[in-house]
Enzyme design. Structure first.
Site, PDB file in Angstrom:
ATOM      1  N   CYS B 162       0.796  -1.230   0.000  1.00 28.92           N
ATOM      2  CA  CYS B 162       0.000   0.000   0.000  1.00 28.92           C
ATOM      3  C   CYS B 162       0.826   1.276   0.000  1.00 28.92           C
ATOM      4  O   CYS B 162       0.266   2.372   0.065  1.00 28.92           O
ATOM      5  CB  CYS B 162      -0.972  -0.037   1.168  1.00 28.92           C
ATOM      6  SG  CYS B 162      -1.944  -1.551   1.116  1.00 28.92           S
ATOM      7  N   HIS B 289      -2.511   7.973   6.169  1.00 28.17           N
ATOM      8  CA  HIS B 289      -2.776   6.663   5.572  1.00 28.17           C
ATOM      9  C   HIS B 289      -4.148   6.198   6.071  1.00 28.17           C
ATOM     10  O   HIS B 289      -4.967   5.750   5.290  1.00 28.17           O
ATOM     11  CB  HIS B 289      -1.670   5.682   5.924  1.00 28.17           C
ATOM     12  CG  HIS B 289      -1.773   4.395   5.190  1.00 28.17           C
ATOM     13  ND1 HIS B 289      -1.801   4.334   3.811  1.00 28.17           N
ATOM     14  CD2 HIS B 289      -1.871   3.114   5.621  1.00 28.17           C
ATOM     15  CE1 HIS B 289      -1.917   3.064   3.434  1.00 28.17           C
ATOM     16  NE2 HIS B 289      -1.963   2.308   4.512  1.00 28.17           N
ATOM     17  N   GLU B 300      -0.166   5.099  13.555  1.00 29.73           N
ATOM     18  CA  GLU B 300       0.061   6.308  12.756  1.00 29.73           C
ATOM     19  C   GLU B 300      -0.126   7.557  13.608  1.00 29.73           C
ATOM     20  O   GLU B 300       0.614   8.536  13.469  1.00 29.73           O
ATOM     21  CB  GLU B 300      -0.876   6.339  11.541  1.00 29.73           C
ATOM     22  CG  GLU B 300      -0.579   7.526  10.625  1.00 29.73           C
ATOM     23  CD  GLU B 300      -1.390   7.525   9.336  1.00 29.73           C
ATOM     24  OE1 GLU B 300      -2.372   6.755   9.237  1.00 29.73           O
ATOM     25  OE2 GLU B 300      -1.035   8.307   8.429  1.00 29.73           O
ATOM     26  N   LYS B 318      -9.823   7.776   3.147  1.00 31.65           N
ATOM     27  CA  LYS B 318     -10.227   6.411   2.790  1.00 31.65           C
ATOM     28  C   LYS B 318     -11.714   6.194   3.034  1.00 31.65           C
ATOM     29  O   LYS B 318     -12.311   5.283   2.456  1.00 31.65           O
ATOM     30  CB  LYS B 318      -9.364   5.396   3.519  1.00 31.65           C
ATOM     31  CG  LYS B 318      -7.922   5.436   2.979  1.00 31.65           C
ATOM     32  CD  LYS B 318      -7.134   4.243   3.317  1.00 31.65           C
ATOM     33  CE  LYS B 318      -5.816   4.169   2.539  1.00 31.65           C
ATOM     34  NZ  LYS B 318      -4.912   5.317   2.756  1.00 31.65           N
ATOM     35  N   HIS B 323      -9.906   1.962   0.640  1.00 32.18           N
ATOM     36  CA  HIS B 323      -8.459   1.771   0.567  1.00 32.18           C
ATOM     37  C   HIS B 323      -8.140   1.198  -0.805  1.00 32.18           C
ATOM     38  O   HIS B 323      -8.469   0.052  -1.096  1.00 32.18           O
ATOM     39  CB  HIS B 323      -8.002   0.830   1.683  1.00 32.18           C
ATOM     40  CG  HIS B 323      -6.507   0.775   1.843  1.00 32.18           C
ATOM     41  ND1 HIS B 323      -5.639   1.378   0.959  1.00 32.18           N
ATOM     42  CD2 HIS B 323      -5.726   0.191   2.792  1.00 32.18           C
ATOM     43  CE1 HIS B 323      -4.398   1.165   1.352  1.00 32.18           C
ATOM     44  NE2 HIS B 323      -4.418   0.453   2.469  1.00 32.18           N
ATOM     45  N   PHE B 381       2.055  -3.379   3.880  1.00 29.06           N
ATOM     46  CA  PHE B 381       2.527  -4.682   4.350  1.00 29.06           C
ATOM     47  C   PHE B 381       4.029  -4.802   4.062  1.00 29.06           C
ATOM     48  O   PHE B 381       4.535  -4.222   3.101  1.00 29.06           O
ATOM     49  CB  PHE B 381       1.805  -5.813   3.609  1.00 29.06           C
ATOM     50  CG  PHE B 381       0.501  -6.225   4.226  1.00 29.06           C
ATOM     51  CD1 PHE B 381      -0.134  -5.452   5.174  1.00 29.06           C
ATOM     52  CD2 PHE B 381      -0.104  -7.411   3.836  1.00 29.06           C
ATOM     53  CE1 PHE B 381      -1.342  -5.848   5.737  1.00 29.06           C
ATOM     54  CE2 PHE B 381      -1.313  -7.822   4.381  1.00 29.06           C
ATOM     55  CZ  PHE B 381      -1.929  -7.041   5.329  1.00 29.06           C
TER      56      PHE B 381
END
Lengths: 261, 394
Positions: B162, B289, B300, B318, B323, B381
């Site tokens: 991502c 994010h 975060e 998002k 996402h 990831f």
């Protein structure tokens, strides 16, 4: 033109257990007996990650460790560029198989391992490294793309970068559509031009210059058999200890001319 | 780094096609997410679907690239005249001096997922219609865009989950700085597929409801699909924004969970500030994010507060787009540049009860606010982190 030094090399391939052995065999190709690649289990991985690590992860770590021990740099200190045409093909096949069943039971580990940057992720966990890392793909030009990216990073940061290229074949039925010969992985630690080591002057060519082939037919078959092996002419030049220029297969219209000195 | 001109950009998400449709949705606080079906998926969730990805046709000579991911890419090239702008750059600099660096996570794997349902009963062979190299393979979207635009420069795909399409901005900036290319098409394309729907469900990271970043009851992400493109050029008379910094780092912690204190994320934000030669207080808005999973938002938040303190207006978009995974970095770069150009801080949608444990200044209403510098976070990831910083065009 981009100038960098090669200060460490690692290699794993069919009948090529490491870079030291491979150098001797590249020098005397008649002595090379092609056998299925034997992938060592890396001691560097913590036990939990070792259990989950696939062949692309293990082979990538094996060559990265070879290249690092050659130059004596700490794994935690190096930004990394990983490049692979396919990522983890067996994992991909098993996911697609599971998704084709009525139940669609997907294992969380299998999904986590499906990311293209799995090898990079495992490496940075094992190395306890927060250095930047990227994971690239450019189909048959994946090695050239990784080499260019790593060299440009060295130029930008004036610090060493670890490049790891690895390809692993698909099982059937995908193998029929994307036949790759065997597992091969190549690592290089690239360093700024002021370092000791063999010098690479890299240029993107636009004139469809002929690609450098391996003189030995068996090595030439390996070179064309999987993307990471497109590095073989460069590895041969690094081994030979002589100055010379090799043209590495890139994308249509942008191969890489690498002057080795 | 030397500021790099963003001469053009666009995006196609569930909010609509192009900058105007996106800006209107951001101003109105409208979501593109809906509880709707996708393909044969039997998963209770909300999705950010781009409808036209079902129907748009690629040109006949590029028909072998036909798959949902490359159709999304084509929609992106058509939005806001992006393809024309890229071809004009090729005319200006030479086609071999324009690179293509795009991010994706799952590429066209939906093709292969469908093909696996149609394997020959006796031989197990895949159907003849599957063109692996031009669809499923990770590189295919850059191959498609390079071919569709007639570009001849270096190209690759960055696939770091991502963070993919944020990191391509960094790669392109380095390539331009090194003199390898004079311009680059960057961005990301990712399309819905069974792998991510069932995969995130298996990790219990997919919310059955609409995603609620920064809410006390957030329980997972909503997936979306998107194409986003930007054109970076060595010189440009009328840039739309400047790329000021691109920071990258790794967590080195875990494959699918962020570092609990957000150490790697903070390092990427600091690296971006360092490249831009800016202090934390110089940034006017941060696009988070903000996936809406409990762990991601908590990590975060710690990272953002460690770097910027708790007074920097920030939000996750998002809740608008879902996402979009490998496209998220490009989508949120485009949203950040839109926010900058039009003085709009987008709201973080779907918050009912703000999580009192999260200390960052999370914006629940969109707001007009003049800005000079904005930042965008993308984490993936494998512990892959990136932060981009953009400056106003003037």
């Amino acid at each position: 033109m981009t100038a960098v030094r090669v200060i460490g090399v690692g290699l794993l391939g069919p009948g090529l257990p490491d870079w030291a052995t491979a150098q001797a065999l590249l020098r005397e190709p008649a002595a090379w007996q092609r056998q299925a690649t034997v992938i060592p289990t890396p001691a560097r991985l913590p036990p939990a990650e070792r259990r989950r690590a696939s062949n692309v992860v293990k082979a990538s770590i094996a060559v990265a460790d070879q290249a690092l021990s050659a130059c004596g740099l700490a794994a935690s200190a190096l930004p990394t560029v990983f490049t692979s045409s396919t990522g983890d093909p067996l994992n991909c096949h098993l996911l697609c198989e599971a998704l084709a069943t009525a139940e669609r039971m997907v294992s969380p580990t299998r999904f986590t391992n499906s990311v293209h940057n799995a090898a990079a992720g495992y490496w940075h966990i094992a190395a306890q490294s927060r250095q930047p890392s990227t994971s690239l793909a450019a189909f048959d030009a994946s090695f050239a793309a990784g080499l260019l990216e790593a060299a440009v990073q060295v130029l930008s940061t004036q610090a060493p970068v670890l490049l790891v290229a690895c390809d692993v074949p698909y099982p059937q039925p995908l193998h029929a559509l994307r036949p790759l010969d065997d597992v091969m992985a190549v690592a290089m630690v690239l360093a700024p031009a002021a370092s000791a080591g063999r010098s690479l002057h890299i240029e993107v060519t636009h004139d469809d210059a002929p690609i450098t082939r391996c003189a030995d037919s068996a090595f030439e078959a390996l070179r064309t058999g999987l993307p990471a092996a497109r590095a073989l002419p460069l590895l041969h030049a690094l081994m030979a200890g002589a100055a010379g220029t090799v043209v590495l297969e890139g994308l249509p219209g942008s191969a890489l001319a690498v002057q080795v000195s | 780094m030397k500021p790099l001109a963003v001469s053009h950009y666009t995006l196609v998400t569930a909010l609509g096609h192009g900058r105007d449709a996106t800006l209107a949705a951001l101003r109105d606080g409208r979501t593109g997410l809906a509880p709707r079906p996708f393909e044969t998926a039997q998963v209770e969730t909300w999705l950010g679907v781009v409808e036209q990805a079902d129907s748009i046709a690629l040109s006949a000579e590029l028909a072998s690239f036909d798959c949902r991911n490359n159709r999304l890419a084509e929609l992106g090239l058509r939005a806001d005249g992006f393809g024309h702008a890229a071809r004009a750059a090729a005319a200006r600099w030479g086609a071999h001096r324009v690179g293509v660096f795009l991010g994706t996570s799952t590429s066209g794997i939906l093709q292969t997922e469908v093909a696996y349902r149609e394997r020959d009963a006796s031989s197990g062979a895949l159907p003849a219609w599957l063109h692996y190299g031009h669809t499923h393979n990770t590189y295919s979207v850059s191959a498609y865009v390079r071919a569709a635009l007639g570009l001849r420069g270096p190209a690759h795909v960055v696939s770091t989950a991502c963070s993919s399409s944020a990191k391509v901005f960094a790669a392109a900036a380095r390539m331009i700085e090194a003199g390898i290319v004079d311009a680059a098409v960057v961005g990301g394309v990712d399309s819905l597929c069974m792998t991510t729907l069932y995969g995130f469900a298996s990790l219990e990271l997919l919310s059955p409801q609409i995603c609620r970043p920064w809410d006390t009851e957030r329980n997972g992400l909503s997936l979306g699909e998107a194409a986003a493109f930007a054109l970076l050029e060595r010189q440009c008379d009328v840039p739309r924004a400047w790329l000021l910094g691109a920071g990258e780092s790794s967590d080195g912690h875990h494959m699918s969970s962020p570092h609990p204190q957000g150490a790697g994320a903070a390092q990427a934000m600091r690296a971006a500030l360092g490249q831009a030669g800016l202090q934390p207080g110089d940034v006017d808005y941060l696009n988070l994010h903000g996936t809406g999973t409990p762990g991601n938002d908590a990590a975060e938040d710690l990272a953002v507060c460690a770097v910027f303190g708790d007074e920097l207006p920030c939000s996750s978009t998002k809740g608008h787009t879902g996402h979009t995974l490998g496209a998220a970095g490009g989508v949120e770069a485009a949203i950040s540049m839109l926010a900058l150009a039009h003085g709009v801080i987008p709201a973080g949608l779907n918050v009912r009860t703000p999580d009192p444990a999260l200390k960052a200044k999370y914006m629940r209403e969109s707001r007009q606010h003049e800005m000079r510098v904005v930042a965008s976070n993308s984490f993936g990831f494998g512990g892959s982190n990136a932060c981009l910083i953009f400056g106003e065009a003037a």
